[in-house]
Design an enzyme around this catalytic site. Sequence first.
Site, PDB file in Angstrom:
ATOM      1  N   SER A  51       5.015  11.885   1.396  1.00 42.80           N
ATOM      2  CA  SER A  51       5.251  11.453   0.014  1.00 42.80           C
ATOM      3  C   SER A  51       6.616  11.915  -0.495  1.00 42.80           C
ATOM      4  O   SER A  51       7.114  11.394  -1.502  1.00 42.80           O
ATOM      5  CB  SER A  51       4.157  11.981  -0.907  1.00 42.80           C
ATOM      6  OG  SER A  51       2.916  11.374  -0.614  1.00 42.80           O
ATOM      7  N   GLY A 229       1.541   8.332  -0.272  1.00 41.10           N
ATOM      8  CA  GLY A 229       2.751   7.784   0.308  1.00 41.10           C
ATOM      9  C   GLY A 229       3.905   7.819  -0.668  1.00 41.10           C
ATOM     10  O   GLY A 229       3.724   8.067  -1.866  1.00 41.10           O
ATOM     11  N   GLY A 231       7.639   6.345  -2.607  1.00 41.63           N
ATOM     12  CA  GLY A 231       8.191   5.124  -3.173  1.00 41.63           C
ATOM     13  C   GLY A 231       7.465   4.619  -4.403  1.00 41.63           C
ATOM     14  O   GLY A 231       6.566   5.264  -4.944  1.00 41.63           O
ATOM     15  N   CYS A 257      -3.489   9.582  -4.587  1.00 42.55           N
ATOM     16  CA  CYS A 257      -2.057   9.511  -4.887  1.00 42.55           C
ATOM     17  C   CYS A 257      -1.567   8.055  -4.869  1.00 42.55           C
ATOM     18  O   CYS A 257      -1.894   7.288  -5.762  1.00 42.55           O
ATOM     19  CB  CYS A 257      -1.284  10.411  -3.939  1.00 42.55           C
ATOM     20  SG  CYS A 257       0.306  10.936  -4.616  1.00 42.55           S
ATOM     21  N   MET A 258      -0.814   7.631  -3.865  1.00 43.19           N
ATOM     22  CA  MET A 258      -0.410   6.232  -3.781  1.00 43.19           C
ATOM     23  C   MET A 258      -1.631   5.322  -3.686  1.00 43.19           C
ATOM     24  O   MET A 258      -1.661   4.231  -4.275  1.00 43.19           O
ATOM     25  CB  MET A 258       0.501   6.013  -2.566  1.00 43.19           C
ATOM     26  CG  MET A 258       0.911   4.560  -2.336  1.00 43.19           C
ATOM     27  SD  MET A 258       2.106   3.920  -3.510  1.00 43.19           S
ATOM     28  CE  MET A 258       3.635   4.439  -2.722  1.00 43.19           C
ATOM     29  N   GLN A 261      -2.846   4.601  -7.048  1.00 42.82           N
ATOM     30  CA  GLN A 261      -2.002   3.614  -7.712  1.00 42.82           C
ATOM     31  C   GLN A 261      -2.233   2.209  -7.153  1.00 42.82           C
ATOM     32  O   GLN A 261      -2.142   1.221  -7.881  1.00 42.82           O
ATOM     33  CB  GLN A 261      -0.533   4.033  -7.567  1.00 42.82           C
ATOM     34  CG  GLN A 261      -0.231   5.350  -8.281  1.00 42.82           C
ATOM     35  CD  GLN A 261       1.010   6.055  -7.759  1.00 42.82           C
ATOM     36  OE1 GLN A 261       1.627   5.636  -6.783  1.00 42.82           O
ATOM     37  NE2 GLN A 261       1.387   7.144  -8.417  1.00 42.82           N
ATOM     38  N   ASN A 299       1.794  15.683  -6.125  1.00 40.03           N
ATOM     39  CA  ASN A 299       3.129  15.268  -5.703  1.00 40.03           C
ATOM     40  C   ASN A 299       3.286  13.785  -6.004  1.00 40.03           C
ATOM     41  O   ASN A 299       2.988  12.942  -5.171  1.00 40.03           O
ATOM     42  CB  ASN A 299       3.331  15.534  -4.207  1.00 40.03           C
ATOM     43  CG  ASN A 299       4.641  14.951  -3.707  1.00 40.03           C
ATOM     44  OD1 ASN A 299       5.539  14.675  -4.496  1.00 40.03           O
ATOM     45  ND2 ASN A 299       4.748  14.755  -2.415  1.00 40.03           N
ATOM     46  N   GLY A 301       5.691  10.800  -8.611  1.00 39.00           N
ATOM     47  CA  GLY A 301       6.687  10.503  -9.633  1.00 39.00           C
ATOM     48  C   GLY A 301       6.353   9.258 -10.430  1.00 39.00           C
ATOM     49  O   GLY A 301       7.083   8.894 -11.354  1.00 39.00           O
ATOM     50  N   PHE A 302       5.254   8.580 -10.046  1.00 35.04           N
ATOM     51  CA  PHE A 302       4.781   7.398 -10.766  1.00 35.04           C
ATOM     52  C   PHE A 302       3.358   7.677 -11.249  1.00 35.04           C
ATOM     53  O   PHE A 302       2.650   8.512 -10.677  1.00 35.04           O
ATOM     54  CB  PHE A 302       4.788   6.165  -9.855  1.00 35.04           C
ATOM     55  CG  PHE A 302       6.173   5.700  -9.487  1.00 35.04           C
ATOM     56  CD1 PHE A 302       6.765   4.645 -10.161  1.00 35.04           C
ATOM     57  CD2 PHE A 302       6.884   6.319  -8.471  1.00 35.04           C
ATOM     58  CE1 PHE A 302       8.041   4.214  -9.823  1.00 35.04           C
ATOM     59  CE2 PHE A 302       8.162   5.907  -8.128  1.00 35.04           C
ATOM     60  CZ  PHE A 302       8.749   4.847  -8.809  1.00 35.04           C
ATOM     61  N   HIS A 343      -4.111  15.655  -4.863  1.00 33.64           N
ATOM     62  CA  HIS A 343      -4.385  15.839  -3.432  1.00 33.64           C
ATOM     63  C   HIS A 343      -5.564  16.780  -3.194  1.00 33.64           C
ATOM     64  O   HIS A 343      -5.397  18.003  -3.157  1.00 33.64           O
ATOM     65  CB  HIS A 343      -3.146  16.385  -2.722  1.00 33.64           C
ATOM     66  CG  HIS A 343      -2.051  15.395  -2.580  1.00 33.64           C
ATOM     67  ND1 HIS A 343      -1.887  14.615  -1.453  1.00 33.64           N
ATOM     68  CD2 HIS A 343      -1.076  15.014  -3.436  1.00 33.64           C
ATOM     69  CE1 HIS A 343      -0.853  13.812  -1.618  1.00 33.64           C
ATOM     70  NE2 HIS A 343      -0.339  14.037  -2.813  1.00 33.64           N
ATOM     71  N   GLU A 345      -7.066  17.316  -0.512  1.00 35.71           N
ATOM     72  CA  GLU A 345      -6.999  17.935   0.823  1.00 35.71           C
ATOM     73  C   GLU A 345      -6.070  19.143   0.849  1.00 35.71           C
ATOM     74  O   GLU A 345      -5.925  19.791   1.879  1.00 35.71           O
ATOM     75  CB  GLU A 345      -6.512  16.907   1.847  1.00 35.71           C
ATOM     76  CG  GLU A 345      -5.006  16.731   1.967  1.00 35.71           C
ATOM     77  CD  GLU A 345      -4.345  16.144   0.735  1.00 35.71           C
ATOM     78  OE1 GLU A 345      -3.159  16.454   0.481  1.00 35.71           O
ATOM     79  OE2 GLU A 345      -5.001  15.385   0.013  1.00 35.71           O
TER      80      GLU A 345
END
Length: 368
Positions: A51, A229, A231, A257-258, A261, A299, A301-302, A343, A345
């Site tokens: 990430s 992930g 981006g 996380c990703m 989203q 972790n 940023g979006f 996260h 994990e």
Amino acid sequence: MKKHTTSEAILLLQDGTVFTGKSLGRIGTTGGELCFNTGMTGYQEIFTDPSYYGQLVVTTFSHIGNYGVQSDEVESGKVQINGLVCKEFSHFFSRKRAEGSLQDYFEKAGIVGICEIDTRALVRHIRDKGAMNGIISSETADVAALKQRLAEVPSMAGLELSSHVSTPEVYEMKPEVVKYRVAVLDLGVKRNSLNNLVARGCEVKVFPYDTSFEEMEKWNPDGYFISNGPGDPAATTIAIESVKQILDKNRPMFGICMGHQMLAQANGIATYKMHNGHRGLNHPVKNLITGLSEITSQNHGFVVDSEQLKNHPDVEVTHINLNDNTVEGIRMKSKPAFSVQYHPESSPGPHDSVYLFDDFITLLEQNK
């Protein structure tokens, strides 16, 4: 341990701010988005977290490198960060189990960094001004030349990066006794996520980020895990389409996380870039279902748009961040799908959220 020499180094920010310090890792020049992590331990896990691909990590903890590195403390097959910014960098380590120094580790991986700068001033600057790109160089102090190179570093907004960190080919992991089969869509998966699934009796098959739902479904999995992930999630359109089809077929799904989203995007709920992301081991989150709070590792940023969530008939918020009230978890009302922004994990890190893997197992059992 061999003696290492350092050279002068420079950090140039997108807004023209300059910090000077000493080199670490390989001598060279590197750029990326600056982001700060507030964790006091686990630097090797941070540096190998997919990430963080393409980013310059600023560590707020003052000492980095003092316990060395070892091979079983990685979250992926390589160092993923573009560069490191820290206060005190130790070329020597004192942990008996360590297999080598962080300096040698970075040199081998080709990582450029800077130390001996005022990271408190830097973090306050980024926190106030917002996330921005930067460039580190230990081979030139020519600010004008570095500004030109910095201008070529792409913005994280609109950037698809899962294709750079996802597995190029399918692979499997199995427990001794298989209870469930879980297809993992790898957008930048961390090894400990897979370990948590395997420890609960899941045979996992990890697929590249652009694998179609039809291809994964051929394996006849009991459920789907959508990984973390790097981006911009809105730019990861292939994965969004796969998640839509998973939902259309009512398959059990857990995203982190990703992956969280992706679940939002698949339901037409937008994501947006934060002024500053959440990165560290100490973020408080409240579970709105149980009323309990948990300390989480994060972790990102979006974030998912909370206003759009309020009006969605089939998606509800399950977790919120107690620092800024941003969305930390959602679930669907009519389908067996849920996700969290953080996260569970976390390794190393707090274990308050590991119950989410158990919740996924319950979902698999209920829908098998």
